[in-house]
Motif scaffolding. Structure first.
Motif, mmCIF file in Angstrom:
data_model
loop_
_atom_site.group_PDB
_atom_site.id
_atom_site.type_symbol
_atom_site.label_atom_id
_atom_site.label_comp_id
_atom_site.label_asym_id
_atom_site.label_seq_id
_atom_site.Cartn_x
_atom_site.Cartn_y
_atom_site.Cartn_z
ATOM 1 N N LEU A 38 0.846 -1.201 0.000
ATOM 2 C CA LEU A 38 0.000 0.000 0.000
ATOM 3 C C LEU A 38 0.881 1.251 0.000
ATOM 4 C CD1 LEU A 38 -2.546 -1.187 2.702
ATOM 5 C CD2 LEU A 38 -3.061 -0.840 0.270
ATOM 6 N N ARG A 39 0.418 2.298 -0.618
ATOM 7 C CA ARG A 39 1.177 3.547 -0.645
ATOM 8 C C ARG A 39 0.304 4.696 -0.145
ATOM 9 N NH1 ARG A 39 2.241 7.406 -5.287
ATOM 10 N NH2 ARG A 39 1.258 8.800 -3.791
ATOM 11 N N ALA A 40 0.966 5.760 0.345
ATOM 12 C CA ALA A 40 0.283 7.035 0.612
ATOM 13 C C ALA A 40 1.350 8.105 0.749
ATOM 14 C CB ALA A 40 -0.556 6.957 1.885
ATOM 15 N N GLY A 41 1.023 9.304 0.293
ATOM 16 C CA GLY A 41 1.936 10.439 0.428
ATOM 17 C C GLY A 41 1.665 11.166 1.737
ATOM 18 N N ILE A 42 2.729 11.452 2.453
ATOM 19 C CA ILE A 42 2.642 12.093 3.768
ATOM 20 C C ILE A 42 3.172 13.526 3.672
ATOM 21 C CG2 ILE A 42 3.613 11.991 6.117
ATOM 22 C CD1 ILE A 42 1.608 9.803 5.491
ATOM 23 N N TRP A 43 4.259 13.658 2.928
ATOM 24 C CA TRP A 43 4.847 14.974 2.656
ATOM 25 C C TRP A 43 4.786 15.133 1.133
ATOM 26 C CZ3 TRP A 43 7.677 11.301 5.637
ATOM 27 C CH2 TRP A 43 7.663 11.551 7.014
ATOM 28 N N LYS A 44 4.046 16.107 0.657
ATOM 29 C CA LYS A 44 3.820 16.209 -0.777
ATOM 30 C C LYS A 44 4.614 17.351 -1.401
ATOM 31 C CE LYS A 44 1.501 13.944 -2.577
ATOM 32 N NZ LYS A 44 1.808 12.565 -3.048
ATOM 33 N N PRO A 45 5.479 17.014 -2.364
ATOM 34 C CA PRO A 45 6.186 18.089 -3.072
ATOM 35 C C PRO A 45 5.230 18.732 -4.071
ATOM 36 C CG PRO A 45 6.758 15.942 -4.005
ATOM 37 C CD PRO A 45 5.735 15.684 -2.938
ATOM 38 N N ARG A 46 4.858 19.965 -3.895
ATOM 39 C CA ARG A 46 3.917 20.614 -4.798
ATOM 40 C C ARG A 46 4.627 21.653 -5.649
ATOM 41 N NH1 ARG A 46 -1.024 19.010 -3.736
ATOM 42 N NH2 ARG A 46 -1.042 19.038 -6.012
ATOM 43 N N LEU A 72 -0.816 -5.679 5.018
ATOM 44 C CA LEU A 72 0.029 -5.379 3.853
ATOM 45 C C LEU A 72 1.117 -4.385 4.245
ATOM 46 C CD1 LEU A 72 -2.683 -4.980 1.047
ATOM 47 C CD2 LEU A 72 -0.912 -6.751 1.184
ATOM 48 N N PRO A 73 2.297 -4.496 3.622
ATOM 49 C CA PRO A 73 3.338 -3.507 3.900
ATOM 50 C C PRO A 73 2.963 -2.126 3.352
ATOM 51 C CG PRO A 73 4.048 -5.086 2.204
ATOM 52 C CD PRO A 73 2.709 -5.540 2.686
ATOM 53 N N ILE A 74 3.572 -1.107 3.956
ATOM 54 C CA ILE A 74 3.229 0.284 3.623
ATOM 55 C C ILE A 74 4.448 1.000 3.041
ATOM 56 C CG2 ILE A 74 2.472 2.503 4.595
ATOM 57 C CD1 ILE A 74 0.302 0.523 5.031
ATOM 58 N N ALA A 75 4.200 1.747 1.966
ATOM 59 C CA ALA A 75 5.260 2.551 1.347
ATOM 60 C C ALA A 75 4.913 4.030 1.425
ATOM 61 C CB ALA A 75 5.424 2.155 -0.123
ATOM 62 N N ILE A 76 5.928 4.852 1.710
ATOM 63 C CA ILE A 76 5.734 6.310 1.655
ATOM 64 C C ILE A 76 6.911 6.947 0.904
ATOM 65 C CG2 ILE A 76 4.423 6.397 3.826
ATOM 66 C CD1 ILE A 76 6.915 7.756 5.101
ATOM 67 N N GLU A 77 6.688 8.180 0.462
ATOM 68 C CA GLU A 77 7.753 8.936 -0.205
ATOM 69 C C GLU A 77 8.585 9.668 0.842
ATOM 70 O OE1 GLU A 77 6.477 11.672 -3.264
ATOM 71 O OE2 GLU A 77 8.369 12.782 -3.196
ATOM 72 N N VAL A 78 9.903 9.613 0.665
ATOM 73 C CA VAL A 78 10.794 10.400 1.528
ATOM 74 C C VAL A 78 11.617 11.350 0.663
ATOM 75 C CG1 VAL A 78 10.971 8.774 3.448
ATOM 76 C CG2 VAL A 78 12.506 8.508 1.485
ATOM 77 N N ALA A 79 11.779 12.554 1.177
ATOM 78 C CA ALA A 79 12.535 13.554 0.411
ATOM 79 C C ALA A 79 13.664 14.166 1.231
ATOM 80 C CB ALA A 79 11.589 14.649 -0.083
ATOM 81 N N THR A 80 13.685 13.876 2.537
ATOM 82 C CA THR A 80 14.740 14.426 3.397
ATOM 83 C C THR A 80 15.191 13.343 4.395
ATOM 84 O OG1 THR A 80 13.251 15.136 5.175
ATOM 85 C CG2 THR A 80 13.578 16.710 3.371
#
Ligand code: PEP
Ligand code: MN
Length: 258
Positions: A38-46, A72-80
């Protein structure tokens, strides 16, 4: 991770917006039995200030709840580096680096430094511009941090002017990337390539026909009310219909549903 012939499917909302939205979407997706992560964005680059920039830390417990319920495992975006630390603290299973981050070697290096000594799978989206060496450079930085499982995601490239796509695919570049890094899974993100629902399935099928190893797809319990990327998200029901219609190459080159 599955082989070429068992596609890896990552799906979930563009952004985590409310606990209810996260749970309903994730439970709906899990019920399809077509989702591996599963995925979800937590910090969104706009692109511009003032857009919805994600809820940050507040949303991480909702993902933990989704994981507990769906298993299910969870995926998120990291930018820092800070994002990496928070992801680890909240038992996130998989990370991805977004296109706007892959483009910047300083940012990728900061993430790599934070990942040193951590064993978590990391997917690296293509940079926003079609520069294969920049994409490979990002992979090398993450690999040098000791990350054993690295995957790739083709999400298309920025172009000036109107095209049929939000981010135009450059399939030869994705294929060359796969050729140069044959041990890594190459997924396609048709949601960010298409930018709209009506060509999503066609883009996904094209990626499959080119032997991509899986898909990352944005889904939302009520796409039209989504706070980010409303036009490209689909409901879990539409997701299931689409996955049932997509045809995957078999070892013999025959197409079949999975
Ligand atoms: C996303 O996956 O929601 C996202 C921001 O993607 P990209 O980095 O491909 O723009
Ligand atoms: Mn998105």
């Amino acid at each position: 991770m599955p082989t070429n012939h068992s596609p890896l499917i990552i799906a979930g909302p563009c952004s985590a917006e409310t606990e209810e939205q996260v749970l309903q979407t994730c439970i709906g997706l899990a019920k399809t039995k077509k989702v591996n992560i599963l995925r979800a964005g937590i910090w969104k680059p706009r692109t511009k200030p003032g857009g919805f920039e994600g809820l940050g830390l507040k949303a991480l417990p909702w993902l933990q709840a989704a994981k507990k319920i769906t298993k299910l495992p969870i995926a998120i975006e990291v930018a820092t580096a800070k994002h990496v630390e928070e992801a680890m603290r909240h038992n996130i299973d998989v990370l991805w680096i977004g296109a706007r981050t892959t483009v910047n070697p300083f940012s990728v290096q900061a993430i790599a430094d934070a990942l040193r000594g951590v064993a978590i799978p990391v997917f690296i989206k293509n940079p926003t511009n079609p520069d294969i060496e920049l994409w490979i450079g990002a992979v090398e930085r993450i690999a040098q941090a000791g990350i054993p499982q690295i995957g790739l995601i083709h999400r298309g490239f920025s172009v000036y002017g109107n095209t049929a796509y939000r981010n135009a695919p450059v399939w030869p570049l994705a294929i060359e990337m796969k050729r140069r890094l044959p041990s890594m899974l190459m997924l396609c993100d048709p949601s960010h390539i298409a930018g709209r629902r009506n060509i999503l399935q066609a883009v996904a099928q094209q990626a499959i026909d080119l032997n991509m190893d899986g898909l990352m797809i944005e889904a939302h319990i009520n796409p039209d009310s989504a706070l980010s990327d409303a036009q490209q998200q689909i409901t879990p029901e539409t997701f299931l219909q689409m996955l049932n219609q997509l045809q995957w190459l078999t070892t013999l080159g025959k197409k079949e549903n999975f």
